[in-house]
Design a protein around this motif. Structure first.
Motif, mmCIF file in Angstrom:
data_model
loop_
_atom_site.group_PDB
_atom_site.id
_atom_site.type_symbol
_atom_site.label_atom_id
_atom_site.label_comp_id
_atom_site.label_asym_id
_atom_site.label_seq_id
_atom_site.Cartn_x
_atom_site.Cartn_y
_atom_site.Cartn_z
ATOM 1 N N UNK A 10 0.851 -1.175 0.000
ATOM 2 C CA UNK A 10 0.000 0.000 0.000
ATOM 3 C C UNK A 10 0.895 1.236 0.000
ATOM 4 N N UNK A 11 0.950 1.927 -1.112
ATOM 5 C CA UNK A 11 1.746 3.151 -1.207
ATOM 6 C C UNK A 11 0.826 4.349 -1.063
ATOM 7 N N UNK A 12 1.398 5.516 -0.915
ATOM 8 C CA UNK A 12 0.607 6.732 -0.693
ATOM 9 C C UNK A 12 -0.468 6.930 -1.757
ATOM 10 N N UNK A 13 -0.120 6.808 -3.028
ATOM 11 C CA UNK A 13 -1.046 7.083 -4.120
ATOM 12 C C UNK A 13 -1.458 5.850 -4.905
ATOM 13 N N UNK A 14 -1.065 4.668 -4.466
ATOM 14 C CA UNK A 14 -1.334 3.477 -5.275
ATOM 15 C C UNK A 14 -1.302 2.219 -4.409
ATOM 16 N N UNK A 15 -1.814 1.163 -4.975
ATOM 17 C CA UNK A 15 -1.653 -0.179 -4.417
ATOM 18 C C UNK A 15 -0.869 -0.959 -5.466
ATOM 19 N N UNK A 16 0.328 -1.387 -5.099
ATOM 20 C CA UNK A 16 1.172 -2.144 -6.016
ATOM 21 C C UNK A 16 0.960 -3.629 -5.736
ATOM 22 N N UNK A 17 0.432 -4.331 -6.737
ATOM 23 C CA UNK A 17 0.142 -5.754 -6.588
ATOM 24 C C UNK A 17 1.233 -6.558 -7.284
ATOM 25 N N UNK A 18 1.800 -7.485 -6.549
ATOM 26 C CA UNK A 18 2.782 -8.409 -7.108
ATOM 27 C C UNK A 18 2.040 -9.679 -7.509
ATOM 28 N N UNK A 19 2.170 -10.070 -8.774
ATOM 29 C CA UNK A 19 1.516 -11.266 -9.300
ATOM 30 C C UNK A 19 2.589 -12.305 -9.598
ATOM 31 N N UNK A 20 2.408 -13.505 -9.061
ATOM 32 C CA UNK A 20 3.317 -14.615 -9.323
ATOM 33 C C UNK A 20 2.512 -15.756 -9.935
ATOM 34 N N UNK A 21 2.925 -16.198 -11.098
ATOM 35 C CA UNK A 21 2.269 -17.314 -11.767
ATOM 36 C C UNK A 21 3.298 -18.437 -11.879
ATOM 37 N N UNK A 22 3.061 -19.500 -11.108
ATOM 38 C CA UNK A 22 4.023 -20.600 -10.995
ATOM 39 C C UNK A 22 3.510 -21.824 -11.742
ATOM 40 N N UNK A 23 4.385 -22.409 -12.549
ATOM 41 C CA UNK A 23 4.056 -23.652 -13.242
ATOM 42 C C UNK A 23 4.613 -24.801 -12.424
ATOM 43 N N UNK A 24 3.729 -25.463 -11.701
ATOM 44 C CA UNK A 24 4.149 -26.588 -10.871
ATOM 45 C C UNK A 24 3.952 -27.920 -11.588
ATOM 46 N N UNK A 25 3.576 -27.838 -12.859
ATOM 47 C CA UNK A 25 3.379 -29.044 -13.655
ATOM 48 C C UNK A 25 4.699 -29.588 -14.177
ATOM 49 N N UNK A 26 4.608 -30.595 -15.014
ATOM 50 C CA UNK A 26 5.807 -31.235 -15.553
ATOM 51 C C UNK A 26 6.077 -30.846 -17.009
ATOM 52 N N UNK A 27 5.209 -30.021 -17.596
ATOM 53 C CA UNK A 27 5.384 -29.576 -18.982
ATOM 54 C C UNK A 27 5.272 -28.058 -19.047
ATOM 55 N N UNK A 28 5.828 -27.430 -20.081
ATOM 56 C CA UNK A 28 5.717 -25.972 -20.217
ATOM 57 C C UNK A 28 4.254 -25.539 -20.326
#
Length: 128
Positions: A10-28
């Motif tokens: 939570x910043x003064x003028x914004x909310x900075x969202x960190x998005x992590x997309x993890x591939x936990x599978x065995x193929x791309x």
């Protein structure tokens, strides 16, 4: 199917969202690049944002486009893609309040292939 996790600062003028997309599978995994917004600007509605019980609607540009092979990012098995997005660019988050945020979108594929629904955890940010 990838796992999506979000966190926020939570910043003064914004909310900075960190998005992590993890591939936990065995193929791309083929992820549409606009579902990750590597430039830090959402290119479509990928978040559901609520202030209290009131939904805060996306006010960015909505672009219809035909999908081609060059629109995908390959997330190799065991890897995670990460980006940070300032919600204030496309949501009105100026009012004080309690914001509930989660990532939710559809990862389309090339014609005739399946569609995946990507969803994250829910986070709460208090703006004072």
């Amino acid at each position: 199917m990838p796992v999506v996790r979000i966190s926020a600062v939570n910043e003064k003028d914004d909310i900075i969202v960190k998005v992590e997309i993890a591939n936990r599978g065995s193929t791309p995994y083929q992820l549409l690049e606009w579902n990750l917004s590597t430039e830090g600007l959402p290119m479509k509605t990928v978040f559901r944002v609520y202030r209290g019980n009131q939904e805060v609607f996306y006010k960015g540009i909505l672009i219809k486009r035909r999908i081609s092979e060059s629109d995908f990012i390959t997330v190799n098995a065991g890897y995670t893609c990460t980006t940070e997005i300032g919600l204030g660019q496309v949501y009105d988050i100026r009012p004080k309040g309690r914001y509930r945020i989660h990532y939710e979108t559809v990862n389309e594929r090339l014609e005739g292939e399946r569609v995946d629904r990507l969803k994250s955890n829910v986070i709460v940010v208090k703006r004072k």
